[in-house]
Write a protein that holds these residues in place. Structure first.
Motif, PDB file in Angstrom:
ATOM      1  N   MET A  21       3.753   0.721 -15.063  1.00  0.00           N
ATOM      2  CA  MET A  21       4.489   0.481 -13.823  1.00  0.00           C
ATOM      3  C   MET A  21       3.707  -0.459 -12.908  1.00  0.00           C
ATOM      4  SD  MET A  21       4.362   1.517 -10.379  1.00  0.00           S
ATOM      5  CE  MET A  21       3.589   3.136 -10.319  1.00  0.00           C
ATOM      6  N   ILE A  22       2.418  -0.252 -12.821  1.00  0.00           N
ATOM      7  CA  ILE A  22       1.584  -1.103 -11.969  1.00  0.00           C
ATOM      8  C   ILE A  22       1.544  -2.531 -12.512  1.00  0.00           C
ATOM      9  CG2 ILE A  22      -0.775  -1.489 -11.130  1.00  0.00           C
ATOM     10  CD1 ILE A  22      -1.104   1.600 -11.147  1.00  0.00           C
ATOM     11  N   VAL A  23       1.402  -2.664 -13.812  1.00  0.00           N
ATOM     12  CA  VAL A  23       1.367  -3.994 -14.423  1.00  0.00           C
ATOM     13  C   VAL A  23       2.686  -4.730 -14.183  1.00  0.00           C
ATOM     14  CG1 VAL A  23       1.331  -5.229 -16.638  1.00  0.00           C
ATOM     15  CG2 VAL A  23      -0.403  -3.501 -16.138  1.00  0.00           C
ATOM     16  N   ARG A  24       3.816  -4.037 -14.327  1.00  0.00           N
ATOM     17  CA  ARG A  24       5.116  -4.684 -14.080  1.00  0.00           C
ATOM     18  C   ARG A  24       5.214  -5.188 -12.646  1.00  0.00           C
ATOM     19  NH1 ARG A  24       7.164  -0.381 -17.236  1.00  0.00           N
ATOM     20  NH2 ARG A  24       7.746   0.778 -15.353  1.00  0.00           N
ATOM     21  N   ALA A  25       4.705  -4.404 -11.711  1.00  0.00           N
ATOM     22  CA  ALA A  25       4.727  -4.833 -10.308  1.00  0.00           C
ATOM     23  C   ALA A  25       3.764  -5.988 -10.062  1.00  0.00           C
ATOM     24  CB  ALA A  25       4.380  -3.655  -9.400  1.00  0.00           C
ATOM     25  N   ALA A  26       2.652  -6.002 -10.793  1.00  0.00           N
ATOM     26  CA  ALA A  26       1.611  -7.002 -10.563  1.00  0.00           C
ATOM     27  C   ALA A  26       1.939  -8.364 -11.170  1.00  0.00           C
ATOM     28  CB  ALA A  26       0.278  -6.504 -11.122  1.00  0.00           C
ATOM     29  N   LEU A  27       2.673  -8.402 -12.269  1.00  0.00           N
ATOM     30  CA  LEU A  27       2.866  -9.657 -13.004  1.00  0.00           C
ATOM     31  C   LEU A  27       3.440 -10.796 -12.147  1.00  0.00           C
ATOM     32  CD1 LEU A  27       3.961  -8.447 -16.548  1.00  0.00           C
ATOM     33  CD2 LEU A  27       2.031  -9.956 -16.024  1.00  0.00           C
ATOM     34  N   PRO A  28       4.515 -10.578 -11.383  1.00  0.00           N
ATOM     35  CA  PRO A  28       5.014 -11.694 -10.554  1.00  0.00           C
ATOM     36  C   PRO A  28       3.984 -12.170  -9.531  1.00  0.00           C
ATOM     37  CG  PRO A  28       6.630  -9.917 -10.676  1.00  0.00           C
ATOM     38  CD  PRO A  28       5.359  -9.375 -11.245  1.00  0.00           C
ATOM     39  N   LEU A  29       3.169 -11.253  -9.030  1.00  0.00           N
ATOM     40  CA  LEU A  29       2.144 -11.630  -8.064  1.00  0.00           C
ATOM     41  C   LEU A  29       1.018 -12.410  -8.732  1.00  0.00           C
ATOM     42  CD1 LEU A  29       1.985  -8.239  -6.113  1.00  0.00           C
ATOM     43  CD2 LEU A  29       3.017 -10.381  -5.335  1.00  0.00           C
ATOM     44  N   VAL A  30       0.680 -12.045  -9.960  1.00  0.00           N
ATOM     45  CA  VAL A  30      -0.350 -12.780 -10.701  1.00  0.00           C
ATOM     46  C   VAL A  30       0.120 -14.205 -10.958  1.00  0.00           C
ATOM     47  CG1 VAL A  30      -1.587 -12.927 -12.901  1.00  0.00           C
ATOM     48  CG2 VAL A  30      -1.367 -10.719 -11.737  1.00  0.00           C
ATOM     49  N   VAL A  31       1.405 -14.358 -11.311  1.00  0.00           N
ATOM     50  CA  VAL A  31       1.946 -15.706 -11.533  1.00  0.00           C
ATOM     51  C   VAL A  31       1.858 -16.528 -10.257  1.00  0.00           C
ATOM     52  CG1 VAL A  31       4.055 -17.002 -12.046  1.00  0.00           C
ATOM     53  CG2 VAL A  31       3.449 -14.995 -13.421  1.00  0.00           C
ATOM     54  N   THR A  39      -5.435  -6.171  -4.665  1.00  0.00           N
ATOM     55  CA  THR A  39      -4.914  -4.867  -5.072  1.00  0.00           C
ATOM     56  C   THR A  39      -3.996  -4.297  -3.992  1.00  0.00           C
ATOM     57  OG1 THR A  39      -6.973  -3.873  -4.273  1.00  0.00           O
ATOM     58  CG2 THR A  39      -6.804  -4.305  -6.636  1.00  0.00           C
ATOM     59  N   ALA A  40      -4.217  -4.672  -2.732  1.00  0.00           N
ATOM     60  CA  ALA A  40      -3.330  -4.213  -1.662  1.00  0.00           C
ATOM     61  C   ALA A  40      -1.922  -4.785  -1.859  1.00  0.00           C
ATOM     62  CB  ALA A  40      -3.883  -4.626  -0.299  1.00  0.00           C
ATOM     63  N   GLN A  41      -1.828  -6.070  -2.258  1.00  0.00           N
ATOM     64  CA  GLN A  41      -0.520  -6.669  -2.525  1.00  0.00           C
ATOM     65  C   GLN A  41       0.178  -5.957  -3.681  1.00  0.00           C
ATOM     66  OE1 GLN A  41      -2.155 -10.699  -3.035  1.00  0.00           O
ATOM     67  NE2 GLN A  41      -0.708 -11.430  -1.480  1.00  0.00           N
ATOM     68  N   VAL A  42      -0.572  -5.666  -4.726  1.00  0.00           N
ATOM     69  CA  VAL A  42       0.004  -4.990  -5.890  1.00  0.00           C
ATOM     70  C   VAL A  42       0.480  -3.592  -5.499  1.00  0.00           C
ATOM     71  CG1 VAL A  42      -0.458  -4.105  -8.203  1.00  0.00           C
ATOM     72  CG2 VAL A  42      -1.382  -6.327  -7.514  1.00  0.00           C
ATOM     73  N   ALA A  43      -0.338  -2.891  -4.724  1.00  0.00           N
ATOM     74  CA  ALA A  43       0.025  -1.538  -4.306  1.00  0.00           C
ATOM     75  C   ALA A  43       1.334  -1.548  -3.511  1.00  0.00           C
ATOM     76  CB  ALA A  43      -1.102  -0.926  -3.482  1.00  0.00           C
ATOM     77  N   GLY A  47       4.753   0.221  -4.571  1.00  0.00           N
ATOM     78  CA  GLY A  47       5.093   1.369  -3.751  1.00  0.00           C
ATOM     79  C   GLY A  47       4.141   2.534  -3.923  1.00  0.00           C
ATOM     80  N   ILE A  48       2.860   2.226  -4.099  1.00  0.00           N
ATOM     81  CA  ILE A  48       1.851   3.261  -4.313  1.00  0.00           C
ATOM     82  C   ILE A  48       0.658   2.982  -3.409  1.00  0.00           C
ATOM     83  CG2 ILE A  48       2.496   3.699  -6.719  1.00  0.00           C
ATOM     84  CD1 ILE A  48       0.217   1.857  -7.577  1.00  0.00           C
ATOM     85  N   GLY A  49      -0.251   3.929  -3.347  1.00  0.00           N
ATOM     86  CA  GLY A  49      -1.484   3.711  -2.613  1.00  0.00           C
ATOM     87  C   GLY A  49      -2.449   2.854  -3.415  1.00  0.00           C
ATOM     88  N   GLU A  50      -3.285   2.103  -2.698  1.00  0.00           N
ATOM     89  CA  GLU A  50      -4.228   1.209  -3.376  1.00  0.00           C
ATOM     90  C   GLU A  50      -5.186   1.987  -4.267  1.00  0.00           C
ATOM     91  OE1 GLU A  50      -6.991  -2.673  -2.173  1.00  0.00           O
ATOM     92  OE2 GLU A  50      -6.173  -1.354  -0.616  1.00  0.00           O
ATOM     93  N   GLY A  51      -5.534   3.217  -3.851  1.00  0.00           N
ATOM     94  CA  GLY A  51      -6.453   4.013  -4.654  1.00  0.00           C
ATOM     95  C   GLY A  51      -5.899   4.335  -6.031  1.00  0.00           C
ATOM     96  N   THR A  52      -4.559   4.408  -6.147  1.00  0.00           N
ATOM     97  CA  THR A  52      -3.944   4.694  -7.453  1.00  0.00           C
ATOM     98  C   THR A  52      -4.264   3.594  -8.455  1.00  0.00           C
ATOM     99  OG1 THR A  52      -2.136   5.880  -6.371  1.00  0.00           O
ATOM    100  CG2 THR A  52      -1.763   5.174  -8.628  1.00  0.00           C
ATOM    101  N   ILE A  53      -4.346   2.355  -7.963  1.00  0.00           N
ATOM    102  CA  ILE A  53      -4.667   1.236  -8.856  1.00  0.00           C
ATOM    103  C   ILE A  53      -6.073   1.392  -9.417  1.00  0.00           C
ATOM    104  CG2 ILE A  53      -5.053  -1.264  -8.963  1.00  0.00           C
ATOM    105  CD1 ILE A  53      -2.817  -1.577  -6.900  1.00  0.00           C
ATOM    106  N   PHE A  54      -7.016   1.752  -8.556  1.00  0.00           N
ATOM    107  CA  PHE A  54      -8.398   1.883  -9.023  1.00  0.00           C
ATOM    108  C   PHE A  54      -8.570   3.096  -9.933  1.00  0.00           C
ATOM    109  CE2 PHE A  54      -8.880  -0.666  -5.105  1.00  0.00           C
ATOM    110  CZ  PHE A  54      -9.484  -1.776  -5.675  1.00  0.00           C
TER     111      PHE A  54
END
Length: 218
Positions: A21-31, A39-43, A47-54
């Motif tokens: 789920m995190i990767v799907r949200a991150a891919l457009p931002l990585v492009v 990581t704040a943008q990805v979070a 729709g999650i807290g930044e700590g969840t990514i770490f």
């Protein structure tokens, strides 16, 4: 009035589902941002807290490596190609396959290009496709379905599904389906380059009928 005790919570995600789920949200931002994405943008996008990514990835570089691995992963595209109806004429089958494969190549190129432009591919070798995951993690992520890791395995798997598209016409083909699948695969890979790339319909017509008009070929 709704009884609060009758509400059911959505089932909790497994660690693998959360990573996906995190990767799907991150891919457009990585492009869009390359390695400058935060990581704040990805979070926020997920729709999650930044700590969840770490907790899921450890650090941003591991997340970027997972994004690169996802962009390289061809199994969804190959499942699409394998599902093309063999009742369609060969030309239509190949056009649909070309569209699917070119879409995959474009997505992969967009992610790799963004990471390369921002220096990520030079800084972290994991971004070249290793994904920063163990083979066990790669196999578990996403549940069922085949996973492909490595360029040669991916290329071989692509040829395998393309062979199936040629198989019904085996007796009328000038070359065996295996050789035609390999030639078509490399033509699709090359056709998207240059200032005026061929459309999938043009590519397939050229592949099946050659460069000469019918009246000139006789």
């Amino acid at each position: 009035m709704t009884n609060p005790t009758s509400r059911r919570r959505a089932p909790a995600m497994s660690p693998e589902q959360r990573r996906e789920m995190i990767v799907r949200a991150a891919l457009p931002l990585v492009v869009e941002y390359g390695t400058s994405v935060t990581t704040a943008q990805v979070a926020r996008a997920a729709g999650i807290g930044e700590g969840t990514i770490f907790r899921a990835f450890g650090d941003k570089d591991a997340l970027l490596a997972a994004c690169m691995a996802e962009a390289l992963r061809p199994d969804d595209t190959l499942a699409h190609v394998a599902s093309i109806s063999l009742d369609l004429p060969l030309e239509e089958r190949l056009v649909e396959a070309s569209e699917a494969l070119r879409g995959y190549l474009a997505r992969m190129g967009a992610v790799a290009g963004a990471l390369a432009a921002s220096g990520g591919l030079r800084r972290d070798p994991r971004l070249l496709g290793g994904g920063g995951e163990s083979s066990e993690e790669r196999g578990a992520a996403g549940g069922e379905g085949r996973r492909f890791s490595g360029r040669e395995e991916s290329m071989a798997a692509t040829r395998e599904v393309l062979v199936g598209l040629f198989e019904p016409e085996r007796d009328s083909l000038r070359l065996d389906p295996e050789r035609l699948a390999e030639a078509f695969q490399f033509l699709v890979m090359a056709a998207g380059r240059g200032p005026s790339p061929l459309t999938s319909a043009e590519l397939v017509d050229l592949f099946l009928h050659g460069a000469l008009r019918a009246d000139e070929a006789e």
